[in-house]
Design a protein around this motif. Structure first.
Motif, short mmCIF file in Angstrom:
data_model
loop_
_atom_site.label_atom_id
_atom_site.label_comp_id
_atom_site.label_asym_id
_atom_site.label_seq_id
_atom_site.Cartn_x
_atom_site.Cartn_y
_atom_site.Cartn_z
N HIS A 19 -10.91 1.39 7.92
CA HIS A 19 -10.01 0.21 7.52
C HIS A 19 -9.23 -0.77 8.57
CE1 HIS A 19 -4.85 -0.79 5.67
NE2 HIS A 19 -5.60 -1.73 6.35
N HIS A 21 -9.37 -5.25 10.51
CA HIS A 21 -9.54 -6.02 9.67
C HIS A 21 -10.28 -7.58 11.06
CE1 HIS A 21 -6.40 -6.16 6.49
NE2 HIS A 21 -6.07 -5.33 7.05
N HIS A 196 -4.46 -3.03 -0.37
CA HIS A 196 -3.25 -3.10 0.23
C HIS A 196 -2.18 -3.37 -0.98
CE1 HIS A 196 -5.49 -4.28 3.81
NE2 HIS A 196 -4.21 -4.28 4.34
N HIS A 220 -2.99 1.71 3.70
CA HIS A 220 -1.71 2.56 3.22
C HIS A 220 -0.83 3.14 2.09
CE1 HIS A 220 -1.54 -0.01 6.87
NE2 HIS A 220 -1.99 -1.76 6.26
N ASP A 276 -6.81 -1.37 12.00
CA ASP A 276 -6.00 -2.20 11.19
C ASP A 276 -6.10 -3.06 11.95
OD1 ASP A 276 -5.05 -2.75 8.80
OD2 ASP A 276 -2.73 -2.35 9.53
ZN ZN Z 1 -4.66 -3.83 6.92
#
Ligand code: ZN
Ligand code: ADE
Length: 346
Positions: A19, A21, A196, A220, A276
């Motif tokens: 996870h 980005h 998400h 998450h 993240d």
């Molecule tokens: Zn994320």
């Protein structure tokens, strides 16, 4: 082991993350450099202030602006390479599933961005030995029709690197059920599915993502703790939760003792740790493991087991997953903890 030795162990441990980005992985100095070169004005052109924001909405506004500063395939290659190199340097990253949002970059075609990202991935593998796959992420703040079009485009340009679909950004705007068509197109093309959901308390969207979108992974998902039936169902069906220590803390007031992640593990959920949007939240993958491990009291074998169990939640096919598992076992053994990899996580 001293606290210092434990921290060093957790930072150096070979890792994978599921996870992370791409557009949230741009160091402030790189973002400002790209913006200057491409004639884009960011909310701040001061690297010490760019990633100052008070809430998720503020963060997403900066994220969108930084996305606009990436205008060529070469920009994508640079950002991809730098981000992977940071993962290797800060936390001995060995494999990452990188999410990116094609519709946040209207000036570039999907094949152009994919070519740039692929160049960055291959250069990082060549130079640093880190391997990657890609998750095409839908921006839920845009329309379901945009999402469905995106998935048709993705299937029209197959790539061995693209293994999954995700659903990103403000969960207050786009309910998962609106994106059913996009997810059906993704499934028809053999893409694996995550979304998400439940990042800021909305438990219903976790259930909808599982039941309607067919996700096997949730990004998450902290809200699952408030719903005993869904929690049990997630355990029984092996739903994986790709959690992030730093951004979870951001949502619970910064108190590590209030982080939901330890409780998720203790209840028996399948959980991994990722970074993240690392530079945006002042973190990196090494730091994520160090903070999680310190707060949750991980032993060396518990930390290793967390890495190995994350392998099983990758979107790789069986052959590639087995190869990654074997490679990590060797690397964990060489890392020299003296414990046998493969024990159950705490
Ligand atoms: Zn994320
Ligand atoms: N896009 C990038 N990071 C995100 C996050 N933590 N939540 C929702 N959307 C995101």
């Amino acid at each position: 082991m001293s606290d210092l030795a434990t921290a060093e162990f957790l930072r150096g441990l070979p890792k994978i993350e599921l996870h992370c980005h791409l557009e949230g992985s741009v160091p402030a100095a790189t973002a400002i450099d790209l913006a200057r070169r491409n004639g884009i004005v960011l909310p701040s052109m001061d690297a010490t202030r760019l990633y100052e924001f008070g809430d998720l909405e503020g963060f997403l506004a900066v994220y969108q602006a930084v996305s606009r500063a990436m205008v060529s395939a070469a920009d994508f290659a640079t950002v991809t390479y730098e981000s992977l190199a940071d993962g290797v340097k800060s936390g001995n990253l060995r494999y990452r599933e990188i999410a990116f949002n094609p519709t946040n970059h209207p000036d570039l075609t999907y094949p152009e961005m994919l070519a740039g990202i692929t160049d960055g991935i291959e250069a990082a593998e060549r130079d640093l030995g880190v391997t990657s796959r890609l998750i095409v992420a839908v921006n839920r703040e845009q329309s379901p029709a945009v999402a469905a079009d995106l998935l048709r485009t993705v299937l029209a340009h197959p790539s061995d690197y693209v293994v999954g679909i995700g659903l990103d950004h403000n969960e207050k705007d786009g309910p998962p059920e609106a994106f059913r068509e996009a997810y059906e197109i993704a499934a028809s093309g053999g893409l694996r599915r995550t979304a998400h959901a439940g990042e800021r308390g909305n438990v219903a969207e976790i259930a909808t993502s599982i039941d309607l979108l067919g996700v096997t992974r949730v990004d998450h998902g902290y809200a699952v703790l408030g719903h005993a039936d869904l929690l049990q169902r997630s355990i029984d069906s092996g739903i994986h939760f790709a959690t992030c220590w730093g951004t979870a803390l951001f949502h619970c007031g910064g108190d590590p003792a209030a982080s939901p992640i330890g409780a998720m593990i203790d209840r028996g959920l399948d959980v991994s740790i990722s970074s993240d949007d690392p530079p945006c939240f002042g973190t990196d993958i090494g730091n994520e493991y160090m903070r999680a491990g310190a707060q949750l009291g991980w032993s060396e074998s518990a930390a290793e087991a967390r890495v190995l169990s994350s392998v099983e939640a990758t979107f790789l096919d069986d052959v590639d997953r087995a190869a990654l598992r074997d490679r990590l076992r060797v690397e964990l053994a060489a890392f020299g903890s003296g414990t046998a990899p493969g024990e159950q996580p705490r």
